[in-house]
Design a protein around this motif. Structure first.
Motif, mmCIF file in Angstrom:
data_model
loop_
_atom_site.group_PDB
_atom_site.id
_atom_site.type_symbol
_atom_site.label_atom_id
_atom_site.label_comp_id
_atom_site.label_asym_id
_atom_site.label_seq_id
_atom_site.Cartn_x
_atom_site.Cartn_y
_atom_site.Cartn_z
ATOM 1 N N MET A 1 0.816 -1.156 0.000
ATOM 2 C CA MET A 1 0.000 0.000 0.000
ATOM 3 C C MET A 1 0.879 1.245 0.000
ATOM 4 O O MET A 1 1.744 1.382 0.817
ATOM 5 N N SER A 2 0.607 2.096 -0.884
ATOM 6 C CA SER A 2 1.407 3.286 -1.063
ATOM 7 C C SER A 2 0.593 4.518 -0.648
ATOM 8 O O SER A 2 -0.592 4.604 -0.943
ATOM 9 N N LEU A 3 1.270 5.421 0.047
ATOM 10 C CA LEU A 3 0.615 6.668 0.420
ATOM 11 C C LEU A 3 0.707 7.653 -0.737
ATOM 12 O O LEU A 3 1.728 7.739 -1.417
ATOM 13 N N SER A 4 -0.330 8.387 -0.919
ATOM 14 C CA SER A 4 -0.289 9.392 -1.974
ATOM 15 C C SER A 4 0.597 10.553 -1.529
ATOM 16 O O SER A 4 0.928 10.708 -0.347
ATOM 17 N N LYS A 5 1.001 11.367 -2.458
ATOM 18 C CA LYS A 5 1.866 12.509 -2.186
ATOM 19 C C LYS A 5 1.198 13.460 -1.188
ATOM 20 O O LYS A 5 1.846 13.980 -0.288
ATOM 21 N N ARG A 6 -0.102 13.642 -1.333
ATOM 22 C CA ARG A 6 -0.848 14.524 -0.434
ATOM 23 C C ARG A 6 -0.826 13.993 0.996
ATOM 24 O O ARG A 6 -0.642 14.760 1.957
ATOM 25 N N LEU A 11 1.255 14.077 6.676
ATOM 26 C CA LEU A 11 1.951 13.407 7.783
ATOM 27 C C LEU A 11 3.211 14.165 8.190
ATOM 28 O O LEU A 11 3.513 14.310 9.382
ATOM 29 N N ALA A 12 3.945 14.690 7.220
ATOM 30 C CA ALA A 12 5.155 15.460 7.520
ATOM 31 C C ALA A 12 4.809 16.737 8.280
ATOM 32 O O ALA A 12 5.476 17.094 9.256
ATOM 33 N N GLY A 17 4.764 19.730 13.245
ATOM 34 C CA GLY A 17 3.954 20.472 14.209
ATOM 35 C C GLY A 17 4.072 19.910 15.618
ATOM 36 O O GLY A 17 4.169 20.646 16.595
ATOM 37 N N LEU A 18 4.077 18.585 15.733
ATOM 38 C CA LEU A 18 4.229 17.953 17.047
ATOM 39 C C LEU A 18 5.604 18.237 17.649
ATOM 40 O O LEU A 18 5.719 18.527 18.843
ATOM 41 N N VAL A 19 6.654 18.160 16.832
ATOM 42 C CA VAL A 19 8.016 18.419 17.320
ATOM 43 C C VAL A 19 8.154 19.873 17.763
ATOM 44 O O VAL A 19 8.667 20.153 18.854
ATOM 45 N N VAL A 20 7.676 20.794 16.943
ATOM 46 C CA VAL A 20 7.748 22.213 17.297
ATOM 47 C C VAL A 20 6.911 22.485 18.546
ATOM 48 O O VAL A 20 7.342 23.200 19.456
#
Length: 129
Positions: A1-6, A11-12, A17-20
């Protein structure tokens, strides 16, 4: 299963956002430094220091000082040195050990200077001798 670019971008962004968010919260909720951990910016008598603060009180806000002076009044929360420096004790149980007329050396943090009453206000006061 491949994730789409969007989905990868989403996710990135969430991960960043979580790290910041973690670092912002860690910085905002740092523990306060105690009086012993802070460096002393002035050592001397109450008269010398009052003269400095009366000229310009701004740079002395939230600064730790060591002062010596004569106890001229005592109340439940602290005492006054040389009629113009109110010292709020960190430990109010120490009030019973203070006597009028005794010369004390203290370490405390400056919380303000009252121009009208010409009174210096200190908190977190610890008696050195």
């Amino acid at each position: 299963m491949s994730l789409s670019k969007r989905n990868k971008i989403l996710l990135a962004v969430i991960f960043i956002g979580l790290v910041v968010g973690y670092f912002v919260i860690s910085y905002a909720y740092q523990p306060h430094k105690t009086l012993d951990e802070r460096s002393v910016k002035f050592t001397g008598t109450v008269e010398e220091f009052t003269n400095k603060v009366a000229q310009d009180a701004t740079p002395w806000q939230d600064v730790v000082v060591e002062l010596s002076g004569k106890v001229t009044s005592i109340d439940d929360n602290g005492f006054t040195l040389n009629d113009n420096t109110f010292c709020q004790l960190e430990n109010t149980e120490e009030v019973s050990k203070i006597t009028l007329g005794k010369t004390l050396k203290i370490k405390a943090r400056i919380i303000g200077y009252d121009d009208l009453l010409e009174e210096l206000k200190l908190d977190q006061t610890k008696i050195i001798n």
